[in-house]
Design an enzyme around this catalytic site. Structure first.
Site, PDB file in Angstrom:
ATOM      1  CB  SER A 154       4.964 -21.059   5.369  1.00  0.00           C
ATOM      2  OG  SER A 154       6.347 -21.360   5.423  1.00  0.00           O
ATOM      3  CG  HIS A 211      -7.454 -10.773   1.313  1.00  0.00           C
ATOM      4  ND1 HIS A 211      -8.099 -11.132   2.468  1.00  0.00           N
ATOM      5  CD2 HIS A 211      -6.126 -10.753   1.609  1.00  0.00           C
ATOM      6  CE1 HIS A 211      -7.211 -11.315   3.433  1.00  0.00           C
ATOM      7  NE2 HIS A 211      -6.006 -11.092   2.935  1.00  0.00           N
ATOM      8  CB  CYS A 251      10.371 -19.965   6.354  1.00  0.00           C
ATOM      9  SG  CYS A 251      11.955 -19.773   7.176  1.00  0.00           S
TER      10      CYS A 251
END
Length: 272
Positions: free
Chosen positions: A118, A123, A146
């Site tokens: 994972s 950003h 996951c």
């Protein structure tokens, strides 16, 4: 052999469904002069520098019950920052049906789950219009897990971590896992809308649009603030210092910017 909370189904092997949450937020400001624009960018870079973003994502990691493996962070020149966190399986404990139910997540409170392969990234993109006085700050956050629970449990905390005029939220479940008979499961929890993971107090503040493709396990929600107070969009002064015509002009520009981002098209420049 493992149990998944959806109807107590026994799984063959581990739950390897990939669940991805993309959360985009926008903050809009009116900056009339070059000096105001530069000051706004400097303010945003200070408020959402790599160190603070790392703290936000680290808390998200705690909420979804993961362990941090690696952190990469960077403050950019002239502006912007990025952080990427790789996370691994957290303590399993008692992952219950409640951890998968359609309800807002904590602000914050640890949610325990099995996770593997994972990552969490952010950003930032501060920018401004070349001559129209509008400055915009955008932050893109991706949480990919996951395991048994959805990263939507971190959404409530993320919303509270940013000053947000507009939000665009995407959630998708990919891949499949198998039950003990080999039957494929393409999703392991019920979901009708991302809105069900947003507290009612927050939903009341926004106009919202859903675009969902249920058969593909794709969910999309856009949100725009309902109430508009010009003072919240002026940098360094209040509307009382402006003439009424100037207030009207700035209000029109700001609302047009918000509409363009919300609807994804240039409504003020002849866009379709």
């Amino acid at each position: 052999m493992h149990l998944t909370p959806k109807q107590g189904i026994q799984l063959h092997g581990f739950n390897n469904l990939t669940k991805s949450l993309s959360f985009n937020m926008y903050d809009i400001c009116y900056t009339k002069t070059k000096e105001e624009r530069e000051a706004y960018i400097e303010y945003i870079d200070e408020q959402y520098n790599a160190e603070r973003l790392t703290n936000i994502l680290s808390t998200v990691t705690e909420i979804i019950g993961a362990h941090i493996l690696n952190i990469a962070q960077q403050d950019y020149e002239p502006q912007g920052a990025s952080v990427t966190i790789l996370v691994s399986e957290g303590p399993v404990g008692d992952a219950s049906i409640e951890s998968l139910s359609e309800s807002p997540g904590p602000v914050p409170q640890a949610v325990v789950a099995q996770l593997d392969k994972s990552h969490i990234t952010v950003h930032t993109y501060p920018e401004y219009h070349p001559d129209d006085g509008i400055s915009t700050f955008r932050a893109d956050i991706d949480v990919s897990t996951c395991g048994e629970i959805s990263p939507l449990k971190a959404l409530n905390y993320l919303i509270h971590s940013f000053d947000t005029d507009i939000m665009t939220i995407d959630y998708r479940v990919r891949g499949f896992t198998r039950d003990i008979t080999g039957h494929k499961l393409f999703i392991d929890h019920e979901i009708s809308s991302i809105q069900n993971y947003i507290p009612s107090g927050i939903k009341n503040l926004y106009d919202m649009i859903d675009v969902n493709v249920y058969q593909e396990n794709i969910f999309h929600t856009k949100c725009k603030l309902r109430e508009f107070d010009l003072d919240n969009y002026l940098f360094g002064y209040t509307k009382e210092k402006l003439h009424s015509d100037e207030r009207d002009s700035i209000t029109k520009k700001l609302k047009a910017e918000m509409d363009e981002i919300f609807y994804g098209k240039n409504v003020t420049h002849g866009g379709e």
